[in-house]
Design an enzyme around this catalytic site. Sequence first.
Site, PDB file in Angstrom:
ATOM      1  N   ASP A   1      -4.815  -4.321   6.179  1.00 26.67           N
ATOM      2  CA  ASP A   1      -5.034  -5.195   5.006  1.00 26.67           C
ATOM      3  C   ASP A   1      -3.953  -6.006   4.689  1.00 26.67           C
ATOM      4  O   ASP A   1      -2.767  -5.721   4.572  1.00 26.67           O
ATOM      5  CB  ASP A   1      -5.380  -4.267   3.628  1.00 26.67           C
ATOM      6  CG  ASP A   1      -6.119  -5.210   2.690  1.00 26.67           C
ATOM      7  OD1 ASP A   1      -6.531  -6.156   3.085  1.00 26.67           O
ATOM      8  OD2 ASP A   1      -6.010  -4.884   1.506  1.00 26.67           O
TER       9      ASP A   1
ATOM     10  N   SER B   1       1.112  -1.070  -0.047  1.00 24.88           N
ATOM     11  CA  SER B   1      -0.041  -0.085  -0.117  1.00 24.88           C
ATOM     12  C   SER B   1       0.754   1.249   0.028  1.00 24.88           C
ATOM     13  O   SER B   1       1.698   1.239  -0.823  1.00 24.88           O
ATOM     14  CB  SER B   1      -1.121   0.078   1.271  1.00 24.88           C
ATOM     15  OG  SER B   1      -2.086   1.146   1.144  1.00 24.88           O
TER      16      SER B   1
ATOM     17  N   HIS C   1      -2.357  -1.327  -3.331  1.00 23.90           N
ATOM     18  CA  HIS C   1      -3.422  -0.322  -3.214  1.00 23.90           C
ATOM     19  C   HIS C   1      -3.234   0.764  -4.248  1.00 23.90           C
ATOM     20  O   HIS C   1      -2.750   1.804  -3.708  1.00 23.90           O
ATOM     21  CB  HIS C   1      -3.526   0.219  -1.678  1.00 23.90           C
ATOM     22  CG  HIS C   1      -4.055  -0.893  -0.661  1.00 23.90           C
ATOM     23  ND1 HIS C   1      -3.748  -0.690   0.454  1.00 23.90           N
ATOM     24  CD2 HIS C   1      -4.851  -2.092  -0.995  1.00 23.90           C
ATOM     25  CE1 HIS C   1      -4.595  -1.781   1.300  1.00 23.90           C
ATOM     26  NE2 HIS C   1      -4.927  -2.549   0.215  1.00 23.90           N
TER      27      HIS C   1
END
Length: 339
Positions: free
Chosen positions: A278, A158, A185
């Site tokens: 996540d 991310s 992401h």
Amino acid sequence: MNIGIVNDLPLAVEALRRVIALRADHRVLWVATDGDEAVDFCVAHPPDVVLMDLVMPKVDGVAATRRIMARAPCAILIVTASVSANTSSVYEAMGAGALDAVDTPTLALGLSTDASPQALLAKIDQIGRLLESRTTALVPPGPAPTRGQPTLVAIGASAGGPTALTALLRALPADFPAAIVIVQHVDQAFAYGMAEWLDGYTRLPVRVARQGSVPEAGAVLLAATNDHLMLSPRGVLGYTRHPAETPYRPSIDVFFNSVADGWQGDALGVLLTGMGRDGALGLKAMRAKGCYTIAQDQATSAVYGMPKAAAAIGAASAILPLDQIAPQLIARIALTSRD
């Protein structure tokens, strides 16, 4: 949400103020006109999110993002006149820790409900959900793994991911014998450009994952839509909207869980720098199925959120600095191939 604005153009600042004013729960905490001011403000008055321009006098948005993440880490959204015209700087800022990017709304659109202000508000809302998230991952059912497919390296990243991915991929040899699938992401608007960007830094071909793509040894596939990437029990990649409640799309947890239950060959999981949680539960699911799993360490992570969460729940077989991850992958895959 308390929002900091970093922009040296008065018209752009006013446009951002008017868009933020459309939501009663948002307020402008401060306005900085260059990167130096932004760093000082973040230290003295930490915001929930920073709206960061790229092109500014003294210290630009990329350097400011890097300094903020080093001194007072917070969520940073790149808001610049044209994302498409500044893709290299956008990826560099995301590599330094920015979460996403969006075009600056114009002053005229800031007075209306056209797409431009709504796009900015949607990005802010997405970051808000990420900050509040205590996501639980769903493990889709699947058959017990069997042999027959190449070794798969599943990677999640991310904030700070583009730079980390570049460093990892460029350290792999041209004859790397495993398939690589990455969930970063990133909005689907940037996915194709990011695949091309990464392709320029590695000896392995990097392409976007399409519906029906099959992971192949020596090639890299990158998730490329705002839906979740999943592996079917047949080892075929596809996209799904479910689960809908995840704060980030595509979800790393959803992909890692599908690997744990659907991949029929050997697999390794890698969770790189990023904000939130996540990927932590998905990495743990992979480890529970016997996969070797790696989390990036704190010292080399631009944002020590996702790998920290993985380490905290025992999801990682190893916690490694970034420059040791590629050599470890090479060694583990060589060991597996001799078995």
